[in-house]
Design an enzyme around this catalytic site. Structure first.
Site, short mmCIF file in Angstrom:
data_model
loop_
_atom_site.label_atom_id
_atom_site.label_comp_id
_atom_site.label_asym_id
_atom_site.label_seq_id
_atom_site.Cartn_x
_atom_site.Cartn_y
_atom_site.Cartn_z
N ARG A 77 -0.66 13.92 5.14
CA ARG A 77 -0.26 13.12 4.25
C ARG A 77 -1.71 13.20 2.88
O ARG A 77 -2.80 12.59 3.91
CB ARG A 77 0.26 12.04 5.16
CG ARG A 77 1.21 10.73 3.57
CD ARG A 77 1.37 9.85 5.05
NE ARG A 77 2.39 8.99 3.89
CZ ARG A 77 2.55 8.01 3.43
NH1 ARG A 77 1.94 6.95 4.62
NH2 ARG A 77 3.81 7.38 2.99
N ASP A 117 11.85 4.71 8.15
CA ASP A 117 10.35 4.16 7.24
C ASP A 117 9.96 2.89 8.35
O ASP A 117 9.51 2.20 7.56
CB ASP A 117 10.90 3.75 5.95
CG ASP A 117 9.67 2.98 5.17
OD1 ASP A 117 7.99 3.64 5.75
OD2 ASP A 117 8.73 2.14 4.62
O1 LIG Z 1 5.48 3.42 4.36
C1 LIG Z 1 6.02 4.37 3.78
O2 LIG Z 1 6.05 4.49 3.03
C2 LIG Z 1 5.33 2.94 2.82
C3 LIG Z 1 4.94 2.28 2.61
C4 LIG Z 1 3.38 1.95 3.79
C5 LIG Z 1 2.23 3.60 3.91
O3 LIG Z 1 2.85 4.92 2.85
C6 LIG Z 1 1.56 3.45 4.78
O4 LIG Z 1 0.49 2.48 5.58
O5 LIG Z 1 0.71 5.04 5.00
C7 LIG Z 1 4.26 1.80 1.53
O6 LIG Z 1 4.64 2.03 0.57
O7 LIG Z 1 3.33 0.12 1.45
#
Ligand SMILES: O=C(O)/C=C(\CC(=O)C(=O)O)C(=O)O
Length: 304
Positions: free
Chosen positions: A124, A257
């Site tokens: 990611r 999520d």
């Molecule tokens: O969980 C998700 O997809 C979105 C998140 C958290 C995130 O991406 C992370 O902490 O890696 C957000 O918008 O805070």
């Protein structure tokens, strides 16, 4: 190690309802996380938030409660590039979870092989400024080139306003590319306005780009929230997700999520989030592609 949650942190919803919508057999929750537990898998020093714990056992119990067969667990930024909690969840899933990791340029080939053996199938790249510090694009391209050789893909997380600036970089990625949460559209803007049109054009012009049509609870501004039996939750997000599902039925994924990091206003009932699915994927065929065929092709291709 004991951690103190970020002030105002909302914990995941402890007693989700049983969804009315029965997901098709073999359905995959293709976007969820595990957090710690912090005393076993400490949160990363560079993190921007400290969550409540959300263990693999709690995730697997939710999977069963909601009727899903499998999970795709995505490394959350609170664990940085320390993938131990993710790997631990994968190896204890009895083959029912695959993962998306975060790695740095310094990762060795042996470490990548170890992640692959555990069930990781992607990395990611996060561009949301409140979550991560900037990583140079040449470092990300180098990582993408290395993981491409393993047959992995890249998951990208960014906000709609940043797509023009990131377009060329995303176009250069040599793998399948999965966009988190439809590139976070501003759903107060028109569905047919220039911002969402750009995202649709991005998908149209890049056959390797997929999208998660997840996180209405994060994108919605007018709700109503998925609480108290609400069956018409997040009405403002429905047209956006529906458009993506109907135009790109073979390149969409859906996920809960869970445990929903960084929500501010409310914490949704995950059972009611599942009831959101038939409002954006309106036929049994679209539902099967979204929940079974597409995630299986990406994460368990050897079974397809
Ligand atoms: O969980 C998700 O997809 C979105 C998140 C958290 C995130 O991406 C992370 O902490 O890696 C957000 O918008 O805070």
């Amino acid at each position: 190690m004991t951690f103190t949650k970020t002030p105002g942190w909302l914990d995941w919803y402890a007693d989700p309802s049983k969804p009315r919508f029965v997901v098709p057999a073999g359905a995959v929750d293709a976007h969820c996380h595990v957090f710690g537990p912090g005393d076993e898998f400490p949160y990363a020093p560079e993190r921007k938030y400290t969550p409540c714990d959300a263990s693999k056992a709690q995730l697997f119990a939710l999977r069963d409660h909601l009727g899903f067969a499998r999970n795709v667990i995505v490394q959350a930024t609170c664990h940085g590039a320390d993938n131990r909690a993710l790997v631990d969840a994968l190896v204890h899933s009895e083959g029912r979870a695959r993962g998306v990791a975060t790695v740095r340029r310094s990762v060795s080939d042996a470490e990548l092989q170890g992640l692959h053996a555990a069930g990781v199938r992607g990395v990611r790249f996060n561009f949301v400024r409140r979550l991560v510090d900037f990583t140079p694009k040449d470092e990300l391209l180098e990582i993408a080139g290395r993981i491409a050789r393993l047959g992995w893909h890249v998951v990208i997380y960014f906000e709609a306003v940043d797509l023009p600036e990131l377009w060329d970089f995303f176009s250069a990625l040599p793998t399948t590319v999965v966009v988190d949460h439809m590139g976070r559209p501003d759903v107060t803007k028109p569905l047919d306005g220039p911002e969402f049109a750009l995202f649709l054009r991005f998908m149209r012009e890049h056959a390797n780009v997929w999208s998660k049509v997840s996180c209405p609870e994060r994108l919605s501004l007018s709700g109503p929230p998925a609480l108290d039996g609400e069956q018409q939750a997040y009405r403002d997000v429905v047209p956006f997700a529906r458009r993506v599902v109907e135009e790109f039925p073979d390149r969409v994924l859906w996920g809960t999520d869970w445990p929903h990091p960084n929500l501010k206003g409310h914490m949704p009932d995950d059972g009611l989030l599942v009831d959101f699915i038939p409002r954006i994927a309106r036929t049994a065929e679209l539902q099967r592609k979204l929940l079974v065929d597409n995630p299986m092709r990406l994460y368990w291709p050897e079974e397809c």
